[in-house]
Write an enzyme that holds these catalytic residues in place. Structure first.
Site, PDB file in Angstrom:
ATOM      1  CG  ASP A   8      22.860  33.224   3.436  1.00 38.11           C
ATOM      2  OD1 ASP A   8      22.004  32.877   2.603  1.00 38.11           O
ATOM      3  OD2 ASP A   8      22.576  33.902   4.452  1.00 38.11           O
ATOM      4  CG  ASP A  10      18.331  37.316   1.839  1.00 37.83           C
ATOM      5  OD1 ASP A  10      18.356  38.368   1.178  1.00 37.83           O
ATOM      6  OD2 ASP A  10      17.756  36.279   1.463  1.00 37.83           O
TER       7      ASP A  10
HETATM    8  C1  BG6 Z   1      16.660  33.320   2.639  1.00 40.05           C
HETATM    9  C2  BG6 Z   1      16.209  34.243   3.748  1.00 40.05           C
HETATM   10  O1  BG6 Z   1      17.890  33.744   2.153  1.00 40.05           O
HETATM   11  O2  BG6 Z   1      15.717  33.316   1.564  1.00 40.05           O
HETATM   12  C3  BG6 Z   1      14.798  33.892   4.199  1.00 40.05           C
HETATM   13  O3  BG6 Z   1      17.096  34.116   4.852  1.00 40.05           O
HETATM   14  C4  BG6 Z   1      13.866  33.909   2.986  1.00 40.05           C
HETATM   15  O4  BG6 Z   1      14.378  34.848   5.139  1.00 40.05           O
HETATM   16  C5  BG6 Z   1      14.394  32.934   1.920  1.00 40.05           C
HETATM   17  O5  BG6 Z   1      12.548  33.526   3.365  1.00 40.05           O
HETATM   18  C6  BG6 Z   1      13.526  32.903   0.676  1.00 40.05           C
HETATM   19  O6  BG6 Z   1      13.568  34.152   0.045  1.00 40.05           O
HETATM   20  P1  BG6 Z   1      12.609  34.619  -1.152  1.00 40.05           P
HETATM   21  O7  BG6 Z   1      13.205  35.933  -1.576  1.00 40.05           O
HETATM   22  O8  BG6 Z   1      12.688  33.565  -2.202  1.00 40.05           O
HETATM   23  O9  BG6 Z   1      11.241  34.740  -0.570  1.00 40.05           O
HETATM   24 MG    MG Z   2      20.991  34.594   5.530  1.00 45.15          MG
END
Ligand code: BG6
Ligand code: MG
Length: 224
Positions: A8, A10
């Site tokens: 993963d 984030d």
């Molecule tokens: C995930 C995060 O990796 O990605 C979430 O944990 C986030 O918090 C999701 O909402 C979508 O991300 P993005 O950058 O496409 O808005």
């Molecule tokens: Mg994450």
């Protein structure tokens, strides 16, 4: 046999989970909704639109917004998030991650990115670690987001490996559920309580504790 490690992004590779929290909170506050870190745990791993729906539901205003208005809110959150990303430099990579990526390469174990974020490739570029990844799954092409196992199964397929030969690393409850339902070995990084509840096979408080021989040892013990 261990053939691939699926990361993963984030909250596992770097601290962008905190940027998501800040940007969502600021968007929510702009429409008079507030939430705390406990509520935020449930947003981790969830797609942009699903996160927005959760926040609106929590604020009791889900029905008040049209699809177009929701799109505008999601766009404003993303704009603020992307602004925060401009601060991101290669040294923002979490401790232990680069070393683990290097060892995996040396051991010829495949590396995949299984992030729900559409900003994933941009972040890998900023951290200058793009070249490590044998596949970066495009979340826009995944029908069912986390906690569904689809993104992890898709990564295994793209890498040509069996799910049971994969380790997935996650910081979110939804992500650990997805890994387990994909029949993979789940490594949780972060809040112990959350990771335990989600059913992680191995839990680390910090990425600095992530280390190849330890991972391999636990993986082998669990499958034997
Ligand atoms: C995930 C995060 O990796 O990605 C979430 O944990 C986030 O918090 C999701 O909402 C979508 O991300 P993005 O950058 O496409 O808005
Ligand atoms: Mg994450």
């Amino acid at each position: 046999m261990l053939k691939a490690v699926l990361f993963d992004l984030d909250g596992v590779i770097t601290d962008t989970a905190e940027f998501h929290f800040q940007a969502w909170k600021s968007m929510a506050n702009s429409i008079d909704i507030d939430f705390d870190r406990e509520f935020n745990e449930g947003l981790k791993g969830i797609s942009r639109i699903d996160s927005l729906n959760k926040i609106l539901k929590y604020g009791g205003v889900l029905e008040k917004y049209s699809d177009n208005q929701k799109m505008a809110l999601a766009n404003s959150k993303n704009a603020e998030y992307v602004e925060l990303l401009s601060e991101l430099k290669p040294d923002a990579i979490y401790p232990g991650i680069k070393e683990l990526l290097d060892t995996l390469k040396m051991e010829e174990i495949k590396i995949g990115l299984t992030s729900s974020s559409k900003n994933g490739p941009r972040i890998l570029d900023k951290l200058e670690i793009n070249h490590y990844f044998d596949t970066v799954v495009n979340p826009a092409l995944i029908e069912n987001g986390k906690p569904a196992p689809d993104i992890f199964l898709s990564a295994a397929e793209e890498l040509g490996v069996k799910p049971e030969d994969c380790i997935g690393i996650e910081d979110s409850e939804s992500g650990i559920t997805a890994i387990k339902d994909a029949n993979m070995f789940a490594v949780g990084v972060g809040t112990e309580e959350v990771m335990e509840k989600a059913g992680a096979d191995l839990i680390y408080k910090h990425t600095g504790e992530l280390e190849f021989s330890g991972l391999l040892h636990s993986f082998k013990q669990t499958i034997s």
